[in-house]
Design a protein around this motif. Structure first.
Motif, PDB file in Angstrom:
ATOM      1  N   ARG A   1      66.587  43.857  12.174  1.00 45.20           N
ATOM      2  CA  ARG A   1      68.235  44.671  12.672  1.00 45.20           C
ATOM      3  C   ARG A   1      68.681  44.271  11.486  1.00 45.20           C
ATOM      4  NH1 ARG A   1      72.496  44.813  16.620  1.00 45.20           N
ATOM      5  NH2 ARG A   1      74.253  45.514  15.802  1.00 45.20           N
ATOM      6  N   CYS A   2      69.315  46.216  10.509  1.00 40.12           N
ATOM      7  CA  CYS A   2      70.108  44.697   9.156  1.00 40.12           C
ATOM      8  C   CYS A   2      71.519  46.158   9.689  1.00 40.12           C
ATOM      9  CB  CYS A   2      69.561  45.644   7.760  1.00 40.12           C
ATOM     10  SG  CYS A   2      70.762  45.069   6.504  1.00 40.12           S
ATOM     11  N   ASP A   3      72.713  45.875   9.878  1.00 37.52           N
ATOM     12  CA  ASP A   3      73.938  46.640  10.539  1.00 37.52           C
ATOM     13  C   ASP A   3      74.626  47.850   9.349  1.00 37.52           C
ATOM     14  OD1 ASP A   3      73.472  46.244  13.125  1.00 37.52           O
ATOM     15  OD2 ASP A   3      75.204  45.510  13.037  1.00 37.52           O
ATOM     16  N   GLY A   4      74.490  49.023   9.167  1.00 34.42           N
ATOM     17  CA  GLY A   4      74.788  49.886   8.528  1.00 34.42           C
ATOM     18  C   GLY A   4      76.288  49.755   8.419  1.00 34.42           C
ATOM     19  N   ASP A   5      76.922  48.856   8.420  1.00 30.71           N
ATOM     20  CA  ASP A   5      78.366  49.497   7.571  1.00 30.71           C
ATOM     21  C   ASP A   5      78.006  47.959   7.035  1.00 30.71           C
ATOM     22  OD1 ASP A   5      77.740  46.425   9.382  1.00 30.71           O
ATOM     23  OD2 ASP A   5      79.537  46.865  10.407  1.00 30.71           O
ATOM     24  N   GLY A   6      77.111  47.571   6.330  1.00 33.01           N
ATOM     25  CA  GLY A   6      77.229  45.765   5.197  1.00 33.01           C
ATOM     26  C   GLY A   6      77.846  45.018   5.351  1.00 33.01           C
ATOM     27  N   GLN A   7      78.184  44.888   6.915  1.00 33.59           N
ATOM     28  CA  GLN A   7      78.147  43.140   6.715  1.00 33.59           C
ATOM     29  C   GLN A   7      77.012  42.406   6.659  1.00 33.59           C
ATOM     30  OE1 GLN A   7      81.497  42.094  10.140  1.00 33.59           O
ATOM     31  NE2 GLN A   7      80.632  43.784  11.019  1.00 33.59           N
ATOM     32  N   HIS A   8      76.032  42.544   7.024  1.00 33.64           N
ATOM     33  CA  HIS A   8      75.223  41.950   6.782  1.00 33.64           C
ATOM     34  C   HIS A   8      74.502  42.015   5.591  1.00 33.64           C
ATOM     35  CE1 HIS A   8      74.117  42.642  11.851  1.00 33.64           C
ATOM     36  NE2 HIS A   8      75.030  42.146  11.130  1.00 33.64           N
ATOM     37  N   ALA A   9      74.786  41.241   4.655  1.00 33.87           N
ATOM     38  CA  ALA A   9      73.730  41.255   3.085  1.00 33.87           C
ATOM     39  C   ALA A   9      72.661  41.383   3.265  1.00 33.87           C
ATOM     40  CB  ALA A   9      74.408  40.000   2.276  1.00 33.87           C
ATOM     41  N   PRO A  10      71.432  42.671   3.405  1.00 32.36           N
ATOM     42  CA  PRO A  10      70.825  42.110   2.240  1.00 32.36           C
ATOM     43  C   PRO A  10      69.836  40.965   1.566  1.00 32.36           C
ATOM     44  CG  PRO A  10      71.602  44.677   2.017  1.00 32.36           C
ATOM     45  CD  PRO A  10      72.388  43.837   2.035  1.00 32.36           C
ATOM     46  N   GLU A  11      70.452  39.902   1.248  1.00 30.15           N
ATOM     47  CA  GLU A  11      69.606  39.345   0.018  1.00 30.15           C
ATOM     48  C   GLU A  11      69.697  38.005   1.275  1.00 30.15           C
ATOM     49  OE1 GLU A  11      73.250  39.352  -1.157  1.00 30.15           O
ATOM     50  OE2 GLU A  11      74.503  37.492  -1.094  1.00 30.15           O
ATOM     51  N   SER A  12      69.934  38.363   2.115  1.00 26.40           N
ATOM     52  CA  SER A  12      69.310  37.317   3.552  1.00 26.40           C
ATOM     53  C   SER A  12      67.652  37.408   4.300  1.00 26.40           C
ATOM     54  CB  SER A  12      70.570  36.645   4.561  1.00 26.40           C
ATOM     55  OG  SER A  12      71.503  36.685   3.575  1.00 26.40           O
ATOM     56  N   ILE A  13      67.745  39.599   3.592  1.00 26.40           N
ATOM     57  CA  ILE A  13      66.257  39.120   4.477  1.00 26.40           C
ATOM     58  C   ILE A  13      65.345  38.559   4.600  1.00 26.40           C
ATOM     59  CG2 ILE A  13      64.666  41.144   5.049  1.00 26.40           C
ATOM     60  CD1 ILE A  13      67.082  43.309   4.526  1.00 26.40           C
ATOM     61  N   PRO A  14      65.101  38.415   3.481  1.00 27.74           N
ATOM     62  CA  PRO A  14      63.517  37.401   2.863  1.00 27.74           C
ATOM     63  C   PRO A  14      64.031  36.159   3.849  1.00 27.74           C
ATOM     64  CG  PRO A  14      64.215  38.600   1.390  1.00 27.74           C
ATOM     65  CD  PRO A  14      65.794  38.579   1.858  1.00 27.74           C
TER      66      PRO A  14
ATOM     67  N   MET B   1      62.262  35.133  17.891  1.00 23.48           N
ATOM     68  CA  MET B   1      63.251  35.853  17.832  1.00 23.48           C
ATOM     69  C   MET B   1      63.907  35.387  15.876  1.00 23.48           C
ATOM     70  SD  MET B   1      67.381  37.057  19.131  1.00 23.48           S
ATOM     71  CE  MET B   1      66.844  38.778  19.356  1.00 23.48           C
ATOM     72  N   VAL B   2      64.279  35.876  15.107  1.00 26.75           N
ATOM     73  CA  VAL B   2      65.247  34.768  13.927  1.00 26.75           C
ATOM     74  C   VAL B   2      66.848  35.583  14.077  1.00 26.75           C
ATOM     75  CG1 VAL B   2      65.392  34.488  11.816  1.00 26.75           C
ATOM     76  CG2 VAL B   2      62.912  33.967  13.156  1.00 26.75           C
ATOM     77  N   ILE B   3      67.775  34.982  13.581  1.00 29.96           N
ATOM     78  CA  ILE B   3      68.619  34.862  14.164  1.00 29.96           C
ATOM     79  C   ILE B   3      69.280  35.374  12.691  1.00 29.96           C
ATOM     80  CG2 ILE B   3      71.197  35.636  15.033  1.00 29.96           C
ATOM     81  CD1 ILE B   3      69.539  34.673  17.876  1.00 29.96           C
ATOM     82  N   GLY B   4      69.784  35.617  11.929  1.00 27.69           N
ATOM     83  CA  GLY B   4      70.626  34.903  10.277  1.00 27.69           C
ATOM     84  C   GLY B   4      72.217  34.879  11.162  1.00 27.69           C
ATOM     85  N   SER B   5      72.407  33.011  10.540  1.00 28.69           N
ATOM     86  CA  SER B   5      74.399  32.774  11.199  1.00 28.69           C
ATOM     87  C   SER B   5      74.770  32.895  10.568  1.00 28.69           C
ATOM     88  CB  SER B   5      73.603  31.809  11.894  1.00 28.69           C
ATOM     89  OG  SER B   5      74.776  31.489  12.276  1.00 28.69           O
ATOM     90  N   ARG B   6      75.922  33.377  10.650  1.00 28.90           N
ATOM     91  CA  ARG B   6      77.517  33.510   9.443  1.00 28.90           C
ATOM     92  C   ARG B   6      77.688  32.035   9.384  1.00 28.90           C
ATOM     93  NH1 ARG B   6      81.452  37.106  12.224  1.00 28.90           N
ATOM     94  NH2 ARG B   6      79.454  37.809  13.572  1.00 28.90           N
ATOM     95  N   PHE B   7      77.394  31.499  10.084  1.00 25.67           N
ATOM     96  CA  PHE B   7      78.355  29.992  10.928  1.00 25.67           C
ATOM     97  C   PHE B   7      77.597  28.495   9.824  1.00 25.67           C
ATOM     98  CE2 PHE B   7      80.367  32.284  13.704  1.00 25.67           C
ATOM     99  CZ  PHE B   7      81.818  32.793  13.364  1.00 25.67           C
TER     100      PHE B   7
ATOM    101  N   SER C   1      75.588  37.775  16.613  1.00 25.76           N
ATOM    102  CA  SER C   1      75.045  38.057  15.343  1.00 25.76           C
ATOM    103  C   SER C   1      74.182  39.108  15.273  1.00 25.76           C
ATOM    104  CB  SER C   1      73.982  37.052  13.904  1.00 25.76           C
ATOM    105  OG  SER C   1      73.551  37.386  13.626  1.00 25.76           O
ATOM    106  N   GLY C   2      74.335  40.895  15.492  1.00 28.14           N
ATOM    107  CA  GLY C   2      73.296  41.873  15.513  1.00 28.14           C
ATOM    108  C   GLY C   2      72.089  41.693  13.709  1.00 28.14           C
ATOM    109  N   PHE C   3      72.113  40.639  12.640  1.00 29.50           N
ATOM    110  CA  PHE C   3      71.417  40.694  11.828  1.00 29.50           C
ATOM    111  C   PHE C   3      70.369  39.675  12.124  1.00 29.50           C
ATOM    112  CE2 PHE C   3      71.618  39.422   6.920  1.00 29.50           C
ATOM    113  CZ  PHE C   3      70.078  40.510   6.842  1.00 29.50           C
TER     114      PHE C   3
END
Lengths: 212, 250
Positions: free
Chosen positions: B91-104, B117-123, B159-161
């Protein structure tokens, strides 16, 4: 008027409580019936714990209410009316809170709609625990304590009702959009079916669909 | 042995509501980072051209007839991914908050860990940014509370990433919280026996559109999330959706 002054209708109940056999036995029978049915449900294990608890309380309250002797009625009648009011209010708000939380737990109620109910219950509870809380409101409007609390509760209930109206309008909008989308999709499916049938007819392939 | 994520069994879902300004560049970015993965935009009843812009940029579009909120839109995505037979969904939110470069990074973590589940954490990536102190304090308190509930340390519970596997996808496609779903979903999945891990992920400030959490919404967010977490503790665990039950069935 002194609120502790009673009119004759109430007086007949309060002084002649011992003699009011018929209403008291009806209440007692009713309470016993509730208790019996609840115990049966618990025995058969077909009701949840909170629901059983609520019904047990209801049955026990009406049964003990019917069995109250005259002395207790007299002592209740002589306590400050504000105290009695506060106890009833507090009990009611706790009941509202309990039912709301239980409904959320059973996923019958979304948190969005619980917000105002929880606020209502907490406000009344606050007014019951701290009668001073409504003093400013009373000073402005000149209301008695009881009236003031009812007015506050009423305001919240109007908010709840208004919230329902807004939610209902939103739901109606959404329903319209879904209905339109369904109609459009149905139209497209029919169109595709017709096209497919024509194609099959022209190419001479026998359709192997079960429907004619 | 679970199936490893690869280009054939993974899909990227992009929930979007009125994001016509940023959705195009986001899809192009995702395509650049992970060219092999299909992208499905879930248009949550937008009133602007989100669906058209997404389709122009080559994404599949799931067009919801009315606005159902983040939870409902994401759930629609999970349902789609499950029905289409995918093993993993990102899941990568449409508002552009989740940077696609972190998907790999998410995919790599899913590959090397036995988690659902893997969660992308900004912190985990840049700590405290201190831009919105109140919000970050709130997240910090929530993270502490959820760590206790989940019995596992979590740094970014809002985080929804995320990337999740098929059993969890099925679980969420059956029941998923309505609004502000992430913290509640975490508590829910932990109770059903699923496991998660966090990886560092970069978040960006939104370029366009507005956050749904602002003003009165903040107050409602706090009330809703804490009430839901509290009441959730008193619920029975629905064994039908638990990890042990779904492992071989989905």
């Amino acid at each position: 008027m002194n609120p502790n002054e009673l009119d004759t209708g109430m007086l007949r109940f309060t002084t002649g409580w011992d003699a009011a056999v018929v209403p008291r036995s009806i209440i007692a029978l009713f309470g016993a019936l509730i208790l019996l049915l609840t115990l049966r449900a618990i025995w058969k294990r077909d009701c949840g714990v909170p629901a059983a608890l609520l019904w047990l309380i209801a049955g026990a309250v009406s049964l003990t209410f019917a069995c109250i002797p005259q002395q207790i009625v007299n002592s209740v009648m002589t306590t400050e009316y504000i105290l009695r009011l506060r106890i009833v209010m507090g009990g009611l708000s706790l009941l509202v809170l309990l039912i709301t939380l239980e409904s959320i737990r059973k996923t019958r109620l979304q948190e969005r709609y619980a917000l105002l109910w929880v606020a209502t219950a907490l406000t009344i509870l606050l007014c019951a625990l701290f009668p001073q809380a409504v003093n400013l409101f009373r000073a402005v409007t000149g209301m008695q304590y009881g009236t003031a609390v009812v007015a506050v509760a009423f305001t919240f209930l109007v908010l709840v009702a208004f919230h329902f109206s807004i939610a209902m309008s939103a739901m109606e909008n959404d329903r319209d959009k879904i209905a339109q989308r369904v109609a459009l999709l149905e139209f497209r499916v029919k169109e595709l079916e017709t096209k497919l049938a024509e194609k099959e007819k022209s190419s001479g392939i026998k359709a192997d669909r079960s429907r004619p | 042995m679970p199936v490893r994520p690869d280009s054939r069994n993974t899909v990227v879902i992009v929930p979007a509501f009125n994001e016509e300004a940023s959705i195009g560049s986001l899809i192009r970015e995702i395509r650049q980072t992970v060219p092999e993965l299909p992208i499905v935009v879930i248009n949550d009843g937008s009133v602007d051209m989100t669906a058209a812009v997404a389709a122009q940029n080559g994404a599949e579009v799931l067009d919801l007839p009315c606005n159902v909120g983040v939870g409902g839109a994401v759930q629609a995505g999970f349902r789609y991914a499950h029905d289409a037979g995918y093993e993993y969904v990102i899941r990568c939110d449409g508002d552009g908050q989740h940077a696609p470069e972190s998907i790999p990074g998410l995919i790599e973590a899913m590959r090397s860990n036995e988690v659902d589940m893997v969660i992308g954490s900004r912190f985990l990536i840049d700590g405290w940014r201190g831009k919105n102190v109140v919000r970050h304090c709130g997240i910090y308190v929530l993270a502490g509370m959820l760590s206790v509930i989940c019995r596992k340390r979590i740094t970014d519970p809002t985080s929804g990433f995320q990337m999740l596997n098929r059993p969890l996808m099925y679980c969420f496609s059956r029941s998923y919280p309505v609004d502000y779903p992430e913290p509640e979903a975490l508590a829910l999945m932990r109770r059903e026996g699923y496991d998660f891990t966090e990886v560092p992920a970069s978040f960006r400030d939104r370029k366009a559109g507005r956050s749904t959490i602002r003003g009165w919404g903040t107050l409602y967010y706090v009330f809703k999330v804490f009430l839901a977490l509290l009441v959730d503790r008193a619920r029975h665990v629905d064994q039908r959706f638990s990890k042990s039950n779904l492992r071989d069935k989905t």
